[in-house]
Design an enzyme around this catalytic site. Structure first.
Site, short mmCIF file in Angstrom:
data_model
loop_
_atom_site.label_atom_id
_atom_site.label_comp_id
_atom_site.label_asym_id
_atom_site.label_seq_id
_atom_site.Cartn_x
_atom_site.Cartn_y
_atom_site.Cartn_z
N LEU A 131 0.54 40.84 -15.07
CA LEU A 131 0.96 42.00 -14.30
C LEU A 131 0.04 42.10 -13.09
O LEU A 131 -1.18 41.98 -13.24
CB LEU A 131 0.89 43.29 -15.13
CG LEU A 131 1.81 43.39 -16.35
CD1 LEU A 131 1.57 44.70 -17.09
CD2 LEU A 131 3.27 43.28 -15.94
N ASP A 132 0.62 42.32 -11.90
CA ASP A 132 -0.23 42.42 -10.72
C ASP A 132 -1.02 43.72 -10.74
O ASP A 132 -0.86 44.57 -11.63
CB ASP A 132 0.60 42.28 -9.44
CG ASP A 132 1.68 43.34 -9.32
OD1 ASP A 132 1.56 44.40 -9.96
OD2 ASP A 132 2.67 43.11 -8.59
N ILE A 133 -1.88 43.90 -9.77
CA ILE A 133 -2.85 44.99 -9.79
C ILE A 133 -2.18 46.35 -9.71
O ILE A 133 -2.71 47.34 -10.21
CB ILE A 133 -3.87 44.79 -8.65
CG1 ILE A 133 -5.03 45.77 -8.79
CG2 ILE A 133 -3.20 44.91 -7.29
CD1 ILE A 133 -6.17 45.49 -7.84
#
Length: 550
Positions: A131-133
């Protein structure tokens, strides 16, 4: 009894046992074993093997080679031993908040999800997908690399469900049905075609719409890129489900919970993986290995020198006392930093070592070769002053800083008064009689002293810019403001018309009767003489007149 010695049977005292048949060693491809240990994806690890960055039993590994249990593998300066998995698989549910990255180490120093996970012994957590930031929600982690690879691989078509908040394209009030239809059929992205397997509008407001979407791939930022291809902007993205595992409602952000073992077994069975503990190889770190020692370079007058700072001893507590003496304090001599005459830095020694050093390092000789500084100046060095006496203040043999002649009749002007030419003060009456005690005002504006009245301490109040010292009160010498007035009322009144004050009004202001500004030769004013001034003029106000109420 017979005296014949008893012979012991050597077979009964033997400690040898029949060894059990050795179990066949597991053998797997190197990149698969590395991926099982969570060191990266199989594709990335194959590239590292091709680049010659991995060694097996001291030799550079080759692409496609296999390893067996017990082989030693070196990667990134660390050593591992291939061993079979003996513990059952574990799966962890983590509710990821915003601001965390799904990497073990971030070069920018941002927080990672692995900092909030439970600590493991002998294994490590492997993230199932990323999952990206800015994305929140469900993140699965496991100790089983085979399970992680199966859930991430597109061939297994494991569903990922997201809840997304979308802003409509510019100029439109909401996301149109045409956009939803195109995203359901599929669009072309930079890395190929992509689509939403399921898309459903679940709410919205005047500024944005909420959707539930499902994808069966795990490409980089796939959900965001699909919406951005239609001119929409994703302002919120949260993953709520991965396969059969959903995010618990009661799980707070930044917290984790472990999946029950029966559900983990069911998940492996659904993916058609073998039951029980996986018969696969993984990597175990070598116990007691030392990392490369960190060192620092000290730049001194003699050149560069390396110093041991803090080596990793993998928990060797006995090395703490030794490491305390690694950073040495440098004792500088009189020569100072960068000067040839200073002593060399090092440890402070005493006893025989100090005696030997004193013989090896003679005292510095003065002379032209060493830069003779010359003879010392004559006189007392403390007599040199770094301060200067202000104008108008004299110094003398007495202990007071303003010591000087004092007494009646000195007639010294106030040093902080505004000096100007003496002149007449405008007024309406004649000169006022001399004050009791005889002090009068001269033409220069300074106040004189007479024998009938002593000096006042502060006749005009303490000036704002004048310094006040405690010694002025403890040891009074000459006071530039005048001597103190004697205690009691002055003998005799002030002669003149109207008693002590003139009869005329004393309102201040230019042109006022009886008053007026200072100035030489004011209209209607009598010339100032010694010991007198015009009646009713100046700063004096008569009783009942001016600003004073009746």
């Amino acid at each position: 009894m017979s005296d014949t010695p008893r012979k012991l049977s050597l077979n009964k005292l033997s400690l040898k046992r029949d060894s059990a048949p050795e179990a066949p060693k597991l053998e797997e491809r190197l990149h698969k074993v590395l991926a099982q240990a969570g060191l990266g994806s199989r594709r990335a690890l194959e590239q590292r093997i091709a680049d010659g960055l991995i060694k097996v039993n001291g030799a550079v590994a080759q692409t496609g080679m296999s390893v067996r249990s017990g082989d030693k593998i070196e990667l990134d300066g660390r050593s591992f031993v291939a061993s079979a998995l003996t513990e059952p698989s574990r799966v962890l549910i983590y509710n990821k908040p915003e601001g965390e990255v799904t990497t073990r180490e971030d070069p920018e120093g941002r927080p990672t999800v692995f900092e909030s996970l439970p600590v493991l012994k002998g294994s490590r957590w492997i993230a199932i997908g990323r999952l990206d930031i800015n994305t929140t929600g469900l993140l699965l982690l496991t100790t089983d690399g085979e399970l992680a690879n199966a859930m991430m691989h597109p061939s297994y078509e494991v569903e990922r469900e997201y809840v997304v908040r979308v802003r409509a394209p510019e100029g439109e009030e909401k996301v149109s049905d045409a956009i939803i239809e195109r995203l359901s059929r599929g669009v072309l992205l930079e890395d190929g075609g992509a689509k939403f397997d399921e898309i459903e509008r679940i709410g919205g407001t005047d500024s944005h719409d909420w959707f539930r979407v499902v994808v069966k791939e795990g490409r980089n930022r796939e959900v965001r890129r699909l919406w951005e291809s239609q001119g929409c902007q994703v302002s919120r993205l949260k993953r709520s489900r991965y396969g059969k595992i959903s995010l618990p409602r009661e799980l707070l952000r930044g917290h984790s919970v472990e999946v029950a073992q029966d559900k983990v077994d069911a998940l492996r069975a659904e993916l058609k993986l073998e039951e029980g503990a996986p018969s696969a190889l993984t990597l175990q770190p070598v116990i007691g290995q030392r990392r490369a020692a960190k060192s620092t370079v000290h730049v001194s007058r003699d050149g560069r020198s390396n110093a041991y700072v803090n080596g990793q001893t993998s928990g060797a507590d006995e090395g703490r006392e030794l490491r305390r003496f690694d950073n040495l304090r440098e004792d500088r001599g009189r020569g100072g930093r960068g000067k040839p005459g200073g002593f060399k830095g090092g440890l402070t020694v005493s006893g025989e070592a100090a005696a030997r050093q004193s013989q090896q390092r003679p005292f510095k000789q003065r002379g032209p070769a060493k830069g003779d500084r010359g003879a010392l100046p004559d006189g007392n060095p403390a007599a040199f002053r770094s301060w200067y006496v202000p104008d108008g203040v004299s110094t003398g043999p007495s202990g007071h800083r303003n010591a000087g002649p004092s007494g009646p009749g000195t007639g010294q002007a106030r040093p902080y008064a505004k000096k100007g030419p003496g002149g007449a003060r405008p007024g309406t009456g004649g000169p006022v009689g001399a004050r009791s005690g005889g002090p009068g005002r001269g033409a220069g504006g300074g106040q004189g002293q007479s024998q009938g009245q002593g000096q006042r301490k502060h006749p005009y109040g303490h000036p704002g810019n004048a310094p006040s010292f405690p010694s002025d009160h403890a040891n009074p010498g000459f006071n530039p403001y005048g001597a103190a007035r004697p205690a009691g009322r002055p003998s005799g009144g002030r002669p003149g018309p109207g008693g002590n004050r003139g009869p005329a009004s004393a309102n201040r202001g230019p042109g006022g009767p009886g008053g007026g500004a200072r100035g030489p030769g004011g209209p209607g004013g009598a010339p100032r003489g010694p010991g007198g001034r015009p009646p009713g003029g100046g700063n004096r106000r008569p009783p009942g007149g001016g600003n004073r109420g009746r």
